[in-house]
Write a protein that holds these residues in place. Structure first.
Motif, PDB file in Angstrom:
ATOM      1  N   CYS A  67      35.584  47.228  38.725  1.00 49.93           N
ATOM      2  CA  CYS A  67      35.751  46.040  39.563  1.00 49.93           C
ATOM      3  C   CYS A  67      36.472  46.429  40.851  1.00 49.93           C
ATOM      4  O   CYS A  67      37.712  46.427  40.912  1.00 49.93           O
ATOM      5  CB  CYS A  67      36.542  44.960  38.823  1.00 49.93           C
ATOM      6  N   ASP A  68      35.713  46.785  41.851  1.00 43.88           N
ATOM      7  CA  ASP A  68      36.264  47.256  43.129  1.00 43.88           C
ATOM      8  C   ASP A  68      36.489  46.063  44.049  1.00 43.88           C
ATOM      9  O   ASP A  68      35.539  45.430  44.514  1.00 43.88           O
ATOM     10  CB  ASP A  68      35.292  48.251  43.764  1.00 43.88           C
ATOM     11  N   SER A  69      37.750  45.764  44.324  1.00 44.91           N
ATOM     12  CA  SER A  69      38.058  44.601  45.162  1.00 44.91           C
ATOM     13  C   SER A  69      37.646  44.797  46.619  1.00 44.91           C
ATOM     14  O   SER A  69      37.592  43.822  47.378  1.00 44.91           O
ATOM     15  CB  SER A  69      39.546  44.260  45.068  1.00 44.91           C
ATOM     16  N   ILE A 121      40.181  47.957  37.632  1.00 44.56           N
ATOM     17  CA  ILE A 121      40.293  46.958  38.690  1.00 44.56           C
ATOM     18  C   ILE A 121      41.145  47.522  39.814  1.00 44.56           C
ATOM     19  O   ILE A 121      42.218  48.084  39.570  1.00 44.56           O
ATOM     20  CB  ILE A 121      40.937  45.664  38.154  1.00 44.56           C
ATOM     21  N   ILE A 180      41.760  38.498  38.813  1.00 46.91           N
ATOM     22  CA  ILE A 180      40.690  39.219  38.126  1.00 46.91           C
ATOM     23  C   ILE A 180      41.214  39.821  36.833  1.00 46.91           C
ATOM     24  O   ILE A 180      40.606  39.680  35.766  1.00 46.91           O
ATOM     25  CB  ILE A 180      40.106  40.321  39.034  1.00 46.91           C
ATOM     26  N   ALA A 181      42.362  40.488  36.910  1.00 47.45           N
ATOM     27  CA  ALA A 181      42.917  41.142  35.727  1.00 47.45           C
ATOM     28  C   ALA A 181      43.238  40.138  34.624  1.00 47.45           C
ATOM     29  O   ALA A 181      42.955  40.384  33.442  1.00 47.45           O
ATOM     30  CB  ALA A 181      44.164  41.938  36.107  1.00 47.45           C
ATOM     31  N   GLN A 188      43.444  40.370  42.848  1.00 46.84           N
ATOM     32  CA  GLN A 188      43.393  41.401  41.813  1.00 46.84           C
ATOM     33  C   GLN A 188      44.101  40.939  40.544  1.00 46.84           C
ATOM     34  O   GLN A 188      43.649  41.223  39.432  1.00 46.84           O
ATOM     35  CB  GLN A 188      43.994  42.708  42.328  1.00 46.84           C
ATOM     36  N   GLN A 223      32.943  40.043  38.701  1.00 54.22           N
ATOM     37  CA  GLN A 223      34.122  40.812  38.319  1.00 54.22           C
ATOM     38  C   GLN A 223      34.977  40.082  37.298  1.00 54.22           C
ATOM     39  O   GLN A 223      35.522  40.701  36.380  1.00 54.22           O
ATOM     40  CB  GLN A 223      34.943  41.167  39.564  1.00 54.22           C
ATOM     41  N   PRO A 242      42.727  52.952  39.738  1.00 57.36           N
ATOM     42  CA  PRO A 242      42.835  51.507  39.499  1.00 57.36           C
ATOM     43  C   PRO A 242      44.265  51.012  39.557  1.00 57.36           C
ATOM     44  O   PRO A 242      45.208  51.755  39.258  1.00 57.36           O
ATOM     45  CB  PRO A 242      42.259  51.342  38.098  1.00 57.36           C
TER      46      PRO A 242
END
Length: 354
Positions: free
Chosen positions: A172-174, A33, A212-213, A209, A141, A16
């Motif tokens: 959570c795979d981008s 993530i 998302i984080a 990313q 996500q 990640p």
């Protein structure tokens, strides 16, 4: 909550780029993530000690992660019409057919409606079996997969039957986001836009990313402080009261993130009408939503009385209409909002052409 980040891109290992912990004591779990993090699933399953897994997936076979133990892949459908009690029963029957025990695990692989559905099935089967979410949409996500709220819909309304059941991990795979059409990405940005008004700050201009984080970190901190939605967690419903009503009134042609975006603009206007915020802050709601390329006007052909009727069914509406609204102390839950003010705000909203 703990957050750690690392530079880099997917090198094939699925390590990640960010790890966020949802701090719930013995039930603390990580949200990983980054590109390729679905490949961390065997390690997660091994850590749980599960001997077999049911993977409920709405994605093509090549995108279904390998859990590293004997598994049955059960196809499910993304979308609100498929999120119902019949689907929960069907999933639980699949669990029985595969011999799943309470020491095994369930994996969801799909959008937010899939994490909701699979999470509820896991909560109910044997009174609770471990679930790992592999969310594949931006909306899932940044929001739906984290926090332990699981629910399905009834004909009368959205998310009326559910339970709290925290996942054991979220991956959570981008990479999944590269497969999404623009409309689906915009659906997720509705949740990111509302984070602007509940403590995340301005996330525009960050990488996906990073967005998302930041969204997950905010939600993790709120869930850790108020897991069961008794107070602070209400903030996460910013824009959702009208958003849910728009989904139901349009028979879900208005998608969840779209509804939340419109609901966020509405929340700003309602807060302005009630004198809680000034005109500049009201305008900021529309500017942020539109800055993500989202709709900010009400869809055509949705009657105000129907929206009021649906908003009365909202779980927060225990004593009249209730909304999470911006104000001098920031966002907070406001109960007993007069229906006249709500109706006036709705009628003053811009509306799309038929």
């Amino acid at each position: 909550m703990a957050v750690s980040t690392a530079d880099g891109v997917d090198d094939g290992s699925g390590e990640p780029t960010a790890r966020i912990e949802v701090a719930l004591g013995e039930r603390t779990y990580p949200v990983l993530i980054g590109a390729g993090v679905r490949r961390q699933l065997p390690k997660v399953i091994a850590g749980l000690g599960a001997q077999r897994v049911v993977v409920a997936s709405a994605r093509p076979a090549e995108w279904v992660p390998d859990p590293g133990v004997p598994a049955r892949v059960v196809p499910v459908r993304d979308g609100e019409p498929s999120k119902n009690l019949a689907a929960v029963e069907q999933l639980c029957s699949e669990f029985v057919g595969f011999g799943l025990t309470r020491d095994d695990a369930v994996v969801s692989c799909g959008g937010g409606t899939v994490t909701d559905l699979v999470g509820l099935a896991a909560a109910l089967y044997h009174r609770g079996v471990a679930v790992v979410h592999v969310p594949t949409s931006l909306l899932a996500q940044v929001d739906a997969s984290v926090g332990g709220k699981t629910a399905v819909n009834l004909p009368e309304g959205k998310n009326l039957v559910g339970a709290f059941w925290q996942p054991s991990a979220v991956l959570c795979d981008s990479d999944y986001l590269t497969t999404l059409p623009r409309a689906e990405l915009l659906n997720g940005y509705g949740e990111i836009a509302r984070c602007h008004f509940i403590g995340a700050g301005d996330l525009r201009g960050l990488t996906v990313q990073e967005q998302i984080a930041a969204s997950v970190a905010l939600k993790a901190s709120i869930v850790a402080a108020d897991e069961r939605d008794h107070g602070l967690r209400h903030l996460l419903n910013y824009g959702h009261t009208l958003g849910h009503a728009l989904e139901r009134a349009s028979d879900y042609s208005v998608r969840h993130g779209e509804g939340v975006a419109i609901g966020t603009v509405f929340a700003g206007r309602l807060a302005g009408l009630l004198g809680r915020i000034g005109a500049d802050r009201v305008r900021e709601h529309a500017e942020v939503v539109e800055g993500y390329g989202l709709r900010s006007a009400l869809p055509a052909g949705v009657p105000v009385p129907r929206l009021l009727e649906l908003m009365r069914l909202d779980k927060k509406a225990t004593s009249g209409l209730a909304f999470v609204l911006d104000g001098p102390r920031g966002a907070e839950l406001v109960r007993g909002v007069p229906e006249t003010a709500v109706a006036a705000t709705l009628r003053a909203m811009p509306s799309e052409s038929p």
